[in-house]
Design a protein around this motif. Structure first.
Motif, PDB file in Angstrom:
ATOM      1  N   LEU A 217      -1.777  -0.870   1.829  1.00 12.35           N
ATOM      2  CA  LEU A 217      -2.932  -1.737   1.601  1.00 12.35           C
ATOM      3  C   LEU A 217      -4.021  -0.910   0.937  1.00 12.35           C
ATOM      4  O   LEU A 217      -4.414   0.148   1.454  1.00 12.35           O
ATOM      5  CB  LEU A 217      -3.441  -2.320   2.918  1.00 12.35           C
ATOM      6  CG  LEU A 217      -4.845  -2.960   2.902  1.00 12.35           C
ATOM      7  CD1 LEU A 217      -4.901  -4.147   1.948  1.00 12.35           C
ATOM      8  CD2 LEU A 217      -5.258  -3.379   4.312  1.00 12.35           C
ATOM      9  N   THR A 218      -4.512  -1.384  -0.195  1.00 14.34           N
ATOM     10  CA  THR A 218      -5.634  -0.734  -0.885  1.00 14.34           C
ATOM     11  C   THR A 218      -6.786  -1.719  -0.951  1.00 14.34           C
ATOM     12  O   THR A 218      -6.603  -2.877  -1.330  1.00 14.34           O
ATOM     13  CB  THR A 218      -5.240  -0.318  -2.311  1.00 14.34           C
ATOM     14  OG1 THR A 218      -4.117   0.555  -2.254  1.00 14.34           O
ATOM     15  CG2 THR A 218      -6.394   0.401  -2.992  1.00 14.34           C
ATOM     16  N   ILE A 219      -7.956  -1.252  -0.549  1.00 16.81           N
ATOM     17  CA  ILE A 219      -9.164  -2.075  -0.632  1.00 16.81           C
ATOM     18  C   ILE A 219     -10.142  -1.369  -1.561  1.00 16.81           C
ATOM     19  O   ILE A 219     -10.496  -0.203  -1.337  1.00 16.81           O
ATOM     20  CB  ILE A 219      -9.815  -2.281   0.748  1.00 16.81           C
ATOM     21  CG1 ILE A 219      -8.821  -2.905   1.718  1.00 16.81           C
ATOM     22  CG2 ILE A 219     -11.066  -3.141   0.625  1.00 16.81           C
ATOM     23  CD1 ILE A 219      -9.344  -3.030   3.145  1.00 16.81           C
ATOM     24  N   SER A 220     -10.571  -2.050  -2.605  1.00 16.17           N
ATOM     25  CA  SER A 220     -11.505  -1.475  -3.570  1.00 16.17           C
ATOM     26  C   SER A 220     -12.880  -2.105  -3.413  1.00 16.17           C
ATOM     27  O   SER A 220     -13.001  -3.333  -3.340  1.00 16.17           O
ATOM     28  CB  SER A 220     -11.002  -1.699  -5.001  1.00 16.17           C
ATOM     29  OG  SER A 220      -9.749  -1.078  -5.194  1.00 16.17           O
ATOM     30  N   CYS A 221     -13.892  -1.264  -3.343  1.00 17.30           N
ATOM     31  CA  CYS A 221     -15.281  -1.708  -3.248  1.00 17.30           C
ATOM     32  C   CYS A 221     -15.914  -1.559  -4.628  1.00 17.30           C
ATOM     33  O   CYS A 221     -16.115  -0.444  -5.108  1.00 17.30           O
ATOM     34  CB  CYS A 221     -16.039  -0.867  -2.218  1.00 17.30           C
ATOM     35  SG  CYS A 221     -15.273  -0.825  -0.585  1.00 17.30           S
ATOM     36  N   GLN A 222     -16.207  -2.669  -5.240  1.00 12.86           N
ATOM     37  CA  GLN A 222     -16.638  -2.663  -6.631  1.00 12.86           C
ATOM     38  C   GLN A 222     -18.096  -3.088  -6.738  1.00 12.86           C
ATOM     39  O   GLN A 222     -18.490  -4.158  -6.274  1.00 12.86           O
ATOM     40  CB  GLN A 222     -15.758  -3.607  -7.461  1.00 12.86           C
ATOM     41  CG  GLN A 222     -16.061  -3.598  -8.950  1.00 12.86           C
ATOM     42  CD  GLN A 222     -15.097  -4.455  -9.736  1.00 12.86           C
ATOM     43  OE1 GLN A 222     -14.102  -4.937  -9.189  1.00 12.86           O
ATOM     44  NE2 GLN A 222     -15.376  -4.659 -11.008  1.00 12.86           N
ATOM     45  N   VAL A 223     -18.918  -2.229  -7.363  1.00 18.79           N
ATOM     46  CA  VAL A 223     -20.320  -2.524  -7.649  1.00 18.79           C
ATOM     47  C   VAL A 223     -20.461  -2.624  -9.157  1.00 18.79           C
ATOM     48  O   VAL A 223     -20.269  -1.633  -9.867  1.00 18.79           O
ATOM     49  CB  VAL A 223     -21.259  -1.436  -7.104  1.00 18.79           C
ATOM     50  CG1 VAL A 223     -22.712  -1.778  -7.409  1.00 18.79           C
ATOM     51  CG2 VAL A 223     -21.057  -1.251  -5.608  1.00 18.79           C
ATOM     52  N   GLY A 224     -20.784  -3.801  -9.664  1.00 13.65           N
ATOM     53  CA  GLY A 224     -20.832  -3.981 -11.111  1.00 13.65           C
ATOM     54  C   GLY A 224     -19.451  -3.792 -11.706  1.00 13.65           C
ATOM     55  O   GLY A 224     -18.485  -4.417 -11.296  1.00 13.65           O
TER      56      GLY A 224
END
Length: 714
Positions: A217-224
């Motif tokens: 499981l990969t969770i990416s936190c994306q800002v812009g």
């Protein structure tokens, strides 16, 4: 009538005691889990996965056959890189005809963070003698709460939650903040779920006896536009490489006491974890969960505590603070030319101005502490080229002290409360931390005792730097200013009736004649008269001040003493380490040993030997540990680094170029032997061995370059 909560107070509205929290941090991200490795939807508190001041994951729960697995064990690795959780199945019916006894499955969850991404591997191994087909699932959510919302600050309105995106093996949850920035959380599974919705992924797997099935499981936190694009394997390798580089720069320390070694190892791992790569070098973020960002004061003190161990931290802190030093006056940010940053926040509420801490300059002490660190860094490294590069910042900081810090021209540095920022601006920055003997709060402008001490040390350190750079006239002027400050300070701040320096002067120049740990920082800065230093050394060890675990922030004999408060009677490890170092500078080693023993004993009662930001100042009770403070940061950088300053205080370690001095070295009874390997000086290193014989310490230099000189003064 009760008091209203102060602005930005960290609320704890529920009396429920949470399970032990397990923490990971890397770069701009940190995560707080329960012992199952989950982030439960209910009773959230501080749990979650955060990135740049926003909670990107507010729920993450693993279920087996629609129930919670049995807990076996969980721990964060000694190097703080990985969280590993062992689970198994309860007694359960897999279907109407198949019974699965508890302990038939081993479920291993391994997780870590890297560059805005969360990486987890789930391995399920079947130890039953028959094949099994069973369901398991992940339930997840993203509330995109600002860290100040999590702390309890109420918002009038929020941004817009956009429609989520579903793909074959991927879910994207989206939020557009009031700052106009799109934030997205992407959940991606290596196996395609059998059922997938915006908050749940369901899998059905068949496992033969002794077979293992793995899911990533990969969770990416994306800002812009930013997004993490690493695989589990690549991210795993890169995290290990970063730690390896840090370890190469730092000497190895170990002793004959395994409990002390555990404290040392955890503390060093915590410091490495809190170090964050910035465009200006490494910077120790302050603490998790509430202060995982740049704080000027915290970074400086952490760097000072670690300076003898690793000067690269100090260089990164000085570079960052020089680059962010205020150049203009901005009242709403408490910014004035030359002032050093208090804190920097990257979340939505900082960007919109709902809180003033986007780039906030509220500290009154960070600026003189910056100068102390610059001078101390040069003493440790003789890095003249770097000092020359930040000299304009040093001059600007000196100018701030004289032109902006002294509000009324009396020779002392003061502050006034800010309408939208901090009320108090020293390290004890809670609203009730500066008071008179009757408990009434002092009104500004307030001149704190430790701030005057810092200014004295700052001018002396900077005078030496000026001399090194060929600025003799400035050097003489600064030495004279420091001596005049010391003379006036003694007359105004010393109080015979309490055998201590006053906590502060209020706006009417009345001294706050209360016994606090603030006065101990005068020893650290060496502004204290030797006679008064000896009196305070005795005072700090009396039962009303020393809890048995450490020196309280406020004596128990004061009206405002509260051992359960944040600043008015609690015990702070960094505060104790600073006082111990000051005692060492005056040759008052009895107090140094007492503080070291108290905090060492305390460290054995905290999970992982991790000493928190603070703990309650209740008296030491036989056969019991210290009392926890409910919302203390843990880990916290300057608390983690306290053990290293304490060890330096015991050994009396001091650098002067290629000369290494040990002034009146002592070791506590629990330390028979201490080894330090690869202690760097210039481009070489040395190995040292310390052996305690009753009240004496023998130092053997095991290896050194011929250019390095070692002196022992007893």
């Amino acid at each position: 009538m009760g008091l209203e909560p102060q602005k930005y107070y960290i609320l704890t509205p529920s009396p429920q005691v949470e399970e032990t929290c397990l923490v990971l941090k890397q770069g701009e991200s940190f995560a707080v889990f329960n012992r199952y490795g989950d982030i439960p939807a209910l009773s959230l508190g501080q749990r979650g996965i955060y990135h740049e001041g926003t909670r990107f994951v507010s729920q993450l729960e693993f279920c087996l056959c629609n129930t919670r697995p049995f807990f076996l064990s969980s721990s964060v690795s000694e190097n703080n890189l990985f969280l590993v959780v062992d689970l198994t199945n309860p007694d359960m019916l897999v279907d109407e005809s198949q019974f699965l006894p508890r302990g038939s499955l081993h479920i291993l969850r391994s997780k870590f963070l890297y560059e805005g991404g969360y990486y987890e591997r789930i391995k399920i191994q079947n130890f039953a003698p028959f094949p099994i087909t069973l369901p398991f699932s992940f339930t997840f959510a993203a509330d995109f709460a600002d860290i100040f919302e999590v702390r309890g600050t109420k918002r009038k309105t929020k941004g817009e939650f956009l429609k989520g995106i579903l793909d074959k093996n991927k879910v994207v949850l989206r939020y557009k903040g009031l700052d106009g920035i799109l934030r997205q959380t992407t959940f991606k599974f290596s196996l395609q779920p059998d059922e997938l919705s915006l908050n749940k992924a369901q899998f059905y797997i068949s496992i033969n006896p002794k077979e293992t099935v793995s899911l990533f499981l990969t969770i990416s936190c994306q800002v812009g536009e930013s997004i993490s694009k690493f695989t589990y394997k690549d991210a795993f390798i890169k995290t290990q490489q970063q730690l390896k580089e840090l370890k190469k720069q730092t000497p190895r320390i170990w002793s004959s006491n395994e409990q002390f070694n555990a404290w040392l190892k955890r503390s060093l791992s915590d410091i490495f974890m809190m170090l964050t790569e910035t465009p200006f070098g490494l910077y120790p973020y302050a603490g998790i969960p509430w202060f995982s960002t740049v704080f000027g004061r915290d970074g400086i003190i952490t760097a000072l505590e670690c300076l003898w161990l690793n000067p690269f931290i100090a260089r990164g802190v000085l570079s960052y603070l020089a680059a962010t030093q205020a150049k203009t006056t901005i009242p709403e940010k408490d910014a004035e030319p030359g002032k050093i940053i208090h804190e920097i926040r990257k979340g939505e509420m900082a960007a919109t101005g709902e809180i003033p801490f986007g780039q906030y300059y509220g500290s009154v002490d960070a600026t003189p502490l910056f100068l102390i660190l610059a001078g101390s860094y040069y003493e440790r490294t003789r890095d003249k080229e770097f000092i020359e590069s930040i000299w304009p910042n040093i001059e600007l900081a000196l100018k701030w002290i004289d032109e902006y810090g002294d509000l009324d021209g009396d020779g002392f540095v003061e502050y006034l409360p800010s309408p939208n920022g901090l009320v108090n601006k020293g390290w004890k920055d809670s609203h009730e931390s500066v008071f008179h003997t009757d408990g009434t709060l002092a009104k500004g402008p307030i001149a704190l005792v430790e701030v005057q001490a810092y200014v004295y040390a700052a001018k002396r350190k900077t005078a030496y730097l000026a001399l090194i750079l060929g600025k003799e006239k400035l050097a003489v002027s600064l030495w004279q200013e420091a001596e005049r400050l010391k003379e006036r300070f003694e007359k105004v701040f010393w109080c015979d009736e309490i055998n201590c320096y006053a906590l502060a002067l209020d706006g009417e120049k009345r001294p706050c004649k209360v016994r606090t740990s603030n006065a101990g920082h005068c020893l650290f800065a060496e502004i204290a008269d030797p006679k008064h230093a000896a009196q305070m050394a005795q005072l700090f060890l009396e039962r009303h001040f020393f809890s048995g675990w450490g020196i309280r922030t406020v004596s128990s004999q004061e009206v405002s003493y509260n051992p359960l408060s944040y600043h008015n009677g609690s015990v702070w490890p960094h505060d104790n380490a600073i006082i111990a170092y000051g005692l060492s500078r005056y040759g008052l080693k009895e107090g140094v040993l007492k503080i070291m023993e108290g905090l060492f004993d305390a460290s054995m009662f905290f999970p992982f030997h991790r000493v928190p930001e603070l703990f309650c100042g209740l008296p030491h009770r036989p056969h019991e540990g210290p009392t926890h403070y409910p919302v203390a940061c843990n880990p916290q950088s300057w608390a983690a680094a306290a053990v290293f300053l304490l060890l330096q205080a015991c050994l009396g370690l001091h650098y002067e170029g290629k000369k290494v001095y040990f002034y009146y070295p002592v070791l506590p009874p629990f330390l028979e032997e201490v080894y330090i390997k690869n202690l760097t000086i210039y481009n070489t290193s040395l190995d040292l061995y310390f052996k305690r014989y009753e009240n004496d310490v023998v130092i053997n230099v095991m290896r050194k370059n011929k250019d390095i000189e070692v002196f022992i003064l007893k």
